[in-house]
Motif scaffolding. Structure first.
Motif, mmCIF file in Angstrom:
data_model
loop_
_atom_site.group_PDB
_atom_site.id
_atom_site.type_symbol
_atom_site.label_atom_id
_atom_site.label_comp_id
_atom_site.label_asym_id
_atom_site.label_seq_id
_atom_site.Cartn_x
_atom_site.Cartn_y
_atom_site.Cartn_z
ATOM 1 N N UNK A 192 11.810 -27.523 -22.497
ATOM 2 C CA UNK A 192 11.387 -26.203 -22.039
ATOM 3 C C UNK A 192 9.909 -26.228 -21.673
ATOM 4 N N UNK A 193 9.103 -26.920 -22.465
ATOM 5 C CA UNK A 193 7.666 -27.003 -22.214
ATOM 6 C C UNK A 193 7.383 -27.642 -20.859
ATOM 7 N N UNK A 194 7.985 -28.783 -20.585
ATOM 8 C CA UNK A 194 7.732 -29.459 -19.304
ATOM 9 C C UNK A 194 8.260 -28.646 -18.125
ATOM 10 N N UNK A 209 6.514 -19.534 -23.191
ATOM 11 C CA UNK A 209 6.992 -18.279 -23.779
ATOM 12 C C UNK A 209 7.742 -17.440 -22.740
ATOM 13 N N UNK A 210 7.214 -17.401 -21.523
ATOM 14 C CA UNK A 210 7.898 -16.662 -20.451
ATOM 15 C C UNK A 210 9.263 -17.270 -20.172
ATOM 16 N N UNK A 211 9.316 -18.589 -20.058
ATOM 17 C CA UNK A 211 10.603 -19.246 -19.811
ATOM 18 C C UNK A 211 11.571 -18.986 -20.962
ATOM 19 N N UNK A 212 11.087 -19.051 -22.193
ATOM 20 C CA UNK A 212 11.944 -18.789 -23.352
ATOM 21 C C UNK A 212 12.517 -17.371 -23.296
ATOM 22 N N UNK A 213 11.659 -16.403 -22.942
ATOM 23 C CA UNK A 213 12.125 -15.012 -22.871
ATOM 24 C C UNK A 213 13.132 -14.807 -21.746
ATOM 25 N N UNK A 214 12.921 -15.475 -20.616
ATOM 26 C CA UNK A 214 13.872 -15.354 -19.510
ATOM 27 C C UNK A 214 15.205 -15.979 -19.914
ATOM 28 N N UNK A 215 15.155 -17.175 -20.494
ATOM 29 C CA UNK A 215 16.391 -17.850 -20.896
ATOM 30 C C UNK A 215 17.153 -17.082 -21.967
ATOM 31 N N UNK A 216 16.445 -16.360 -22.816
ATOM 32 C CA UNK A 216 17.116 -15.608 -23.877
ATOM 33 C C UNK A 216 17.543 -14.216 -23.415
ATOM 34 N N UNK A 217 17.182 -13.836 -22.199
ATOM 35 C CA UNK A 217 17.545 -12.520 -21.677
ATOM 36 C C UNK A 217 16.580 -11.419 -22.066
#
Length: 100
Positions: A30-32, A42-50
């Motif tokens: 996720x980091x890369x 953090x943005x990617x994590x939030x998008x992936x989690x909905x």
């Protein structure tokens, strides 16, 4: 600025988007992925989690590019209903109309 609550259809599309990105990312970190796309992990994590159901278009375009997903494929995937039919941007099926 007051932000209006999301409709159930918007929440559902956000969940579909997150699932699509998670599948496309596979074993990639996720980091890369986030750094390559120019977004925070953090943005990617939030998008992936909905949790961010309606991310900005440039954000999605950058992530999709890094993951090798066409924007047409993203659009098609997130705008399906549970039975596989396409939804209009409003969240209704294309033939559904509002009663006046």
């Amino acid at each position: 600025m007051v932000r209006l609550p999301l409709t159930p259809a918007e929440v559902e599309r956000g969940q579909r988007l997150g699932a699509l990105l998670r599948r496309a990312r596979g074993e990639r970190s996720m980091l890369l992925t986030a750094l390559d796309a120019g977004v925070s992990p953090e943005t990617l994590r939030k998008i992936e989690s909905g949790r961010i159901a309606t991310p900005a278009f440039p954000t999605i375009a950058a992530i999709a590019d890094v993951l090798g997903i066409s924007l047409d494929a993203v659009w098609s995937e997130i705008n399906k209903s549970d039975d596989g039919t396409a939804l209009a941007p409003s969240g209704r099926t294309p033939r559904e109309r509002l009663a006046s």
